[in-house]
Design a protein around this motif. Structure first.
Motif, mmCIF file in Angstrom:
data_model
loop_
_atom_site.group_PDB
_atom_site.id
_atom_site.type_symbol
_atom_site.label_atom_id
_atom_site.label_comp_id
_atom_site.label_asym_id
_atom_site.label_seq_id
_atom_site.Cartn_x
_atom_site.Cartn_y
_atom_site.Cartn_z
ATOM 1 N N MET A 1 -11.973 0.980 -30.219
ATOM 2 C CA MET A 1 -10.692 1.677 -30.171
ATOM 3 C C MET A 1 -10.731 2.835 -29.180
ATOM 4 S SD MET A 1 -8.441 0.177 -31.956
ATOM 5 C CE MET A 1 -7.218 1.485 -31.981
ATOM 6 N N ARG A 2 -11.864 3.524 -29.091
ATOM 7 C CA ARG A 2 -11.980 4.633 -28.143
ATOM 8 C C ARG A 2 -11.894 4.125 -26.702
ATOM 9 N NH1 ARG A 2 -15.831 6.854 -31.879
ATOM 10 N NH2 ARG A 2 -17.530 5.830 -30.733
ATOM 11 N N GLN A 3 -12.375 2.916 -26.474
ATOM 12 C CA GLN A 3 -12.365 2.356 -25.127
ATOM 13 C C GLN A 3 -11.005 1.759 -24.755
ATOM 14 O OE1 GLN A 3 -15.543 -0.497 -25.086
ATOM 15 N NE2 GLN A 3 -17.166 1.049 -25.243
ATOM 16 N N THR A 4 -10.260 1.332 -25.747
ATOM 17 C CA THR A 4 -9.003 0.601 -25.454
ATOM 18 C C THR A 4 -7.762 1.324 -25.952
ATOM 19 O OG1 THR A 4 -9.181 -0.662 -27.530
ATOM 20 C CG2 THR A 4 -10.224 -1.607 -25.563
ATOM 21 N N TRP A 5 -7.864 2.605 -26.368
ATOM 22 C CA TRP A 5 -6.717 3.294 -26.939
ATOM 23 C C TRP A 5 -5.563 3.398 -25.944
ATOM 24 C CZ3 TRP A 5 -4.635 7.655 -24.801
ATOM 25 C CH2 TRP A 5 -5.410 8.331 -23.858
#
Length: 297
Positions: free
Chosen positions: A4-8
Motif C-alpha cells: 500500500m505504501r508503494q501504490t497509494w
C-alpha cells in the motif's frame, strides 16, 4: 502494508472515479424502495404508503406491460443475433482485402456511424423513410411498388430498428473479430498452402475455427443484454402507431413513470428488468467461462 505504501498514489488516482460511481450509481439504488410503496411526491419516500409486491403483481396482469416484455425480447434477440453474425462475416471479408489503404478506407467508412448519436441518426432516418418525401420510398415507387410506412407499421418498424442498429454498429463490433483474426498464426496458412489448400479452404478450416472461441464469448456475454432493447434508438424513432410492436421496457418505464406520473409502477418494471438482467449476466459469464475459458476475475 508495504504494498500500500508503494501504490497509494495509484489508489488515490482512482478515488475521484470511485466517488462519482458511488454518488451516481450506488446512492440512487436506495430509491428502489419506491417500487414497494405507493409513492406520492408530496409525501416523500418515507411517508408514502407501503404496498409490498402489489406493483409487481400488477405488472403481470397489465396487458401493455406483458406486450412490452415480449417486444423487448423479440427486438433484443434479433439485435443480438444480427450484431453477431453480420460483424463476423464482415470481418472475414475485410480480412481477405490485401490492399492496406483500401482496407483502412472501408474500416473508416463503416466505423463512422457508431460515433453518431441516435438523436442525429433518428432525424436522418425519419427524413429518409418518410412516406411522402423520403428518398427510400421515392425509389420504391420508381420500381412500381407502393410506398412503405416504415415508421408507422409495427412489423416494418421492427425491421427498420434491426437494420438501422446493424448499420450503425456492425463496423465497430467487427473490431473484436479483426483482432482475433490478426492473432492467428501465419504458419498455419503457410502450411495449408503447401498442402494445396485454396483461400476458401483456408477460411473454412483455419480462420473460422480460430475465431469461433471469440464468437462464443461475444454470444454468451450478449445474453445479459436480452432485456436491453436500446432506449435511445426506440425513443427517437417510435410513435403511438407502433407501440404494440415497438414499445420496449425502457421506453415504457419512461412513458408510464415520467410522463404518466406512475412512479412506483415504473420503478417496479425497471427493477424487474434489472433483476432479470443481473441473473442473465451471471449466467452468461458462467457460460463464457465454461465454453470459451473466458473470465474477468
Amino acid at each position: 502494508m508495504s504494498y500500500m505504501r508503494q501504490t497509494w498514489s495509484f489508489h488515490l488516482l482512482l478515488l475521484p472515479a470511485l466517488i462519482i460511481v458511488i454518488i451516481y450509481q450506488y446512492v440512487p439504488m436506495l430509491g428502489i424502495v419506491i417500487a414497494f410503496k405507493e409513492y406520492k411526491p408530496w409525501l416523500g419516500i418515507m411517508n408514502s404508503e407501503w404496498v409490498g409486491l402489489d406493483h409487481f403483481k400488477y405488472l403481470f396482469t397489465y396487458p401493455d406491460s406483458v406486450q412490452v416484455i415480449i417486444n423487448t425480447i423479440i427486438i433484443s434477440s434479433l439485435k443480438i443475433s444480427t450484431n453477431i453474425v453480420i460483424p463476423f462475416i464482415f470481418a472475414l471479408l475485410l480480412n481477405e482485402v490485401r490492399k492496406t489503404y483500401i482496407k483502412r478506407c472501408i474500416q473508416t467508412l463503416v466505423y463512422l456511424p457508431h460515433f453518431l448519436s441516435w438523436v442525429i441518426l433518428g432525424g436522418i432516418l425519419i427524413d429518409l423513410l418518410s412516406v411522402k418525401t423520403g428518398i427510400i420510398n421515392r425509389f420504391i415507387e420508381l420500381l412500381g411498388f407502393p410506398p412503405v410506412f416504415f415508421l408507422g407499421d409495427g412489423d416494418w418498424f421492427r425491421v427498420t430498428v434491426i437494420v438501422s442498429d446493424v448499420w450503425k454498429d456492425f463496423g465497430f463490433s467487427a473490431i473484436v473479430y479483426l483482432a482475433a483474426l490478426a492473432g492467428i498464426n501465419p504458419a498455419l496458412y503457410e502450411a495449408a498452402e503447401v498442402d494445396g489448400a485454396n483461400r476458401w479452404e483456408q477460411t473454412m478450416y483455419i480462420t473460422i475455427p480460430s475465431v469461433l472461441p471469440i464468437v462464443a464469448v461475444v454470444t454468451t456475454l450478449a445474453l445479459g443484454k436480452i432485456l436491453d432493447g436500446g432506449f435511445d434508438q426506440i425513443f427517437n424513432l417510435y410513435n403511438p402507431l407502433v407501440y404494440n410492436k415497438g414499445d420496449i421496457i425502457d421506453t415504457f418505464v419512461y412513458r408510464v413513470g415520467l410522463v404518466g406520473g406512475q412512479f412506483s409502477f415504473a420503478s417496479a418494471v425497471g427493477l424487474f428488468k434489472s433483476l432479470i438482467g443481473f441473473i442473465l449476466v451471471v449466467v452468461s459469464y458462467r457460460l463464457a467461462y465454461k465454453f470459451a475459458n473466458y473470465r474477468i476475475f
